[in-house]
Structures are given as C-alpha cells and as structure tokens.
Design a protein around this motif. Structure first.
Motif, PDB file in Angstrom:
ATOM      1  N   GLN B   6     -13.037   7.487  20.888  1.00  0.00           N
ATOM      2  CA  GLN B   6     -12.748   7.973  22.223  1.00  0.00           C
ATOM      3  C   GLN B   6     -11.612   7.131  22.774  1.00  0.00           C
ATOM      4  O   GLN B   6     -11.502   5.944  22.460  1.00  0.00           O
ATOM      5  CB  GLN B   6     -13.969   7.831  23.131  1.00  0.00           C
ATOM      6  N   THR B  22     -11.496  13.251  25.249  1.00  0.00           N
ATOM      7  CA  THR B  22     -11.508  13.617  23.839  1.00  0.00           C
ATOM      8  C   THR B  22     -12.454  12.733  23.042  1.00  0.00           C
ATOM      9  O   THR B  22     -12.553  11.529  23.287  1.00  0.00           O
ATOM     10  CB  THR B  22     -10.088  13.477  23.254  1.00  0.00           C
ATOM     11  N   CYS B  23     -13.136  13.354  22.107  1.00  0.00           N
ATOM     12  CA  CYS B  23     -13.985  12.631  21.159  1.00  0.00           C
ATOM     13  C   CYS B  23     -13.630  13.115  19.762  1.00  0.00           C
ATOM     14  O   CYS B  23     -13.763  14.308  19.456  1.00  0.00           O
ATOM     15  CB  CYS B  23     -15.457  12.902  21.461  1.00  0.00           C
ATOM     16  N   ASN B  24     -13.120  12.218  18.943  1.00  0.00           N
ATOM     17  CA  ASN B  24     -12.795  12.536  17.555  1.00  0.00           C
ATOM     18  C   ASN B  24     -13.750  11.798  16.619  1.00  0.00           C
ATOM     19  O   ASN B  24     -14.161  10.675  16.912  1.00  0.00           O
ATOM     20  CB  ASN B  24     -11.355  12.131  17.231  1.00  0.00           C
ATOM     21  N   LYS B  71     -12.683  18.331  13.802  1.00  0.00           N
ATOM     22  CA  LYS B  71     -13.599  17.210  13.985  1.00  0.00           C
ATOM     23  C   LYS B  71     -13.366  16.591  15.366  1.00  0.00           C
ATOM     24  O   LYS B  71     -13.122  15.383  15.511  1.00  0.00           O
ATOM     25  CB  LYS B  71     -13.456  16.179  12.869  1.00  0.00           C
ATOM     26  N   GLN B  72     -13.443  17.433  16.367  1.00  0.00           N
ATOM     27  CA  GLN B  72     -13.118  17.000  17.717  1.00  0.00           C
ATOM     28  C   GLN B  72     -13.951  17.752  18.747  1.00  0.00           C
ATOM     29  O   GLN B  72     -14.242  18.936  18.591  1.00  0.00           O
ATOM     30  CB  GLN B  72     -11.631  17.255  17.990  1.00  0.00           C
TER      31      GLN B  72
END
Lengths: 115, 113
Positions: B6, B22-24, B71-72
C-alpha cells in the motif's frame, strides 16, 4: 456488548520482566488472534486460536506464549521481555463459518514499552 | 513470498473529492480481500469484503474493486469528508485455515476543508 476488551491498555516493563496481556470477547467467537503493530511494519500475526484449548503460531511467535483456557479469553504472555517487543498489541476475534470468510473484530490495543 | 503493498505516503485531498487508495499484492491468489479503517490510538475496524468473483462492491460512499489479473484492489471514498481522515488497511487471507489475515502497512488519508 463490549466486543473485544484488552487489558492493560498501557504497560512499561524492564528487560527480563514477564507479563501477561488479557483479551476477552463477548461475541462467542471461535477464532481469536494476537497481532503486533510497529511503524512501517503493519500488523503481524503472533499467535492465534481456532477454539478453546487450541493455539497455533503465526508469523512472529518467538518470545511469546499464549493460552486459550476459556472460549472467551485469549492470553498473551511475555516470559522475558526484550526491547524488541516494544509495540502496540492488538487482540482480534472472528466467528467461524465455512461458507463466508469472517471479518476480524479488534480490541483497542495494548501499548507495551520495554526499557 | 506473499507480499502486500500500500502506498506509504499520506494521501491529502480536498473535502468533497473522491479519494482512491491502492492495494497491490504479489505471489497471492486470494479468494477475497478486506479493507479496514484505523484511527489513531484505536484498533482497526472492518469496512468491506470483496470476493475474487466480484469486480466491485459498494457500501454507502465506499467502493472497492478487485482485479485478480492485475493483482490489485482499489478503495474509493466519494464525497470525502474530514471525518474520513484515517489510515486504511487492506488485508488478505493467509493459507492454513483459522480465518487468518495478513495486512498491508496502510495508507493515511487526510481530508482537508
């Protein structure tokens, strides 16, 4: 309902001292967890329990022990505190449902300082 | 190893605007993803859960998307208010049962008047 209650909220220890953090939940949850939160590291799982009488290691278990003698309580023990264990500790619980992943309910945290 | 990222930099936005966090993740194929809010000195509070077969989930002013190819996950707060200022954490399940979660480090959101 109180939800998840942690005691104590603050504690200062000297290196080598021992202590126990108590977590109590009144939601009849099967699962309970202990996390620690450090700046830049996020929440890391220490130990967890999937039911009364059971415990298991998480990501960072070294230096900690836990017990779940009663379903509503989950104790985290430090046998010989070290400065590296200075952190904020969070207890959480969740219900068990094989069909639906449950959310975690967190306590307000216990701030521990080891000098 | 599994990793969640993050944005560690705080996000400052003006009241009324839409905030997007955003979270990857890497080395994961999670069945679901969760978002939590954490206020200073408090424990995280659950906000939303989105499953891998759901592209989008909404709850009041909150919207979460989940792109398993990229992947997000994106977390949106529309019509943001100063009361939305907090740190937002994404979390993914850890294999091995017990409903365990691993958390990102969180992104701090500040909504200014």
């Amino acid at each position: 309902n109180a939800g998840v209650t942690q005691t104590p909220k603050f504690r200062v220890l000297k290196t080598g001292q021992s202590m126990t953090l108590l977590c109590a939940q009144d939601m009849n949850h099967e699962y309970m967890y202990w996390y620690r939160q450090d700046p830049g590291m996020g929440l890391r799982l220490i130990h967890y329990s999937v039911g009364e009488g059971t415990t298991a290691k998480g990501e960072v278990p070294d230096g900690y022990n836990v017990s779940r003698l009663k379903k509503q309580n989950f104790l985290l023990g430090l046998e010989s505190a070290a400065p590296s264990q200075t952190s904020v500790y969070f207890c959480a619980s969740s219900y068990r449902d094989s069909r639906w992943p449950g959310e975690l309910f967190f306590g307000e945290g216990s701030r521990l300082t080891v000098l | 190893s599994q990793k969640i990222e993050q944005n560690s930099e705080a996000l400052n936005i003006q009241e009324g605007k839409t905030a997007t966090l955003t979270c990857n993740y890497t080395n994961y194929s999670p069945a679901y993803l969760q978002w939590y809010r954490q206020d200073p000195g408090r424990g995280p509070v659950f906000l939303l859960l989105i499953r891998e077969n759901e592209k989008e989930k909404r709850k009041e002013r909150l919207k979460v998307t989940f792109d398993t190819t990229l992947k997000q996950s994106l977390f949106h707060i529309t019509a943001s208010q100063p009361a939305d200022s907090a740190t937002y954490l994404c979390a993914l399940p850890v294999t091995g049962g017990g409903n365990k979660l691993t958390f990102g480090t969180g992104t701090q959101l500040k909504v200014e008047l």
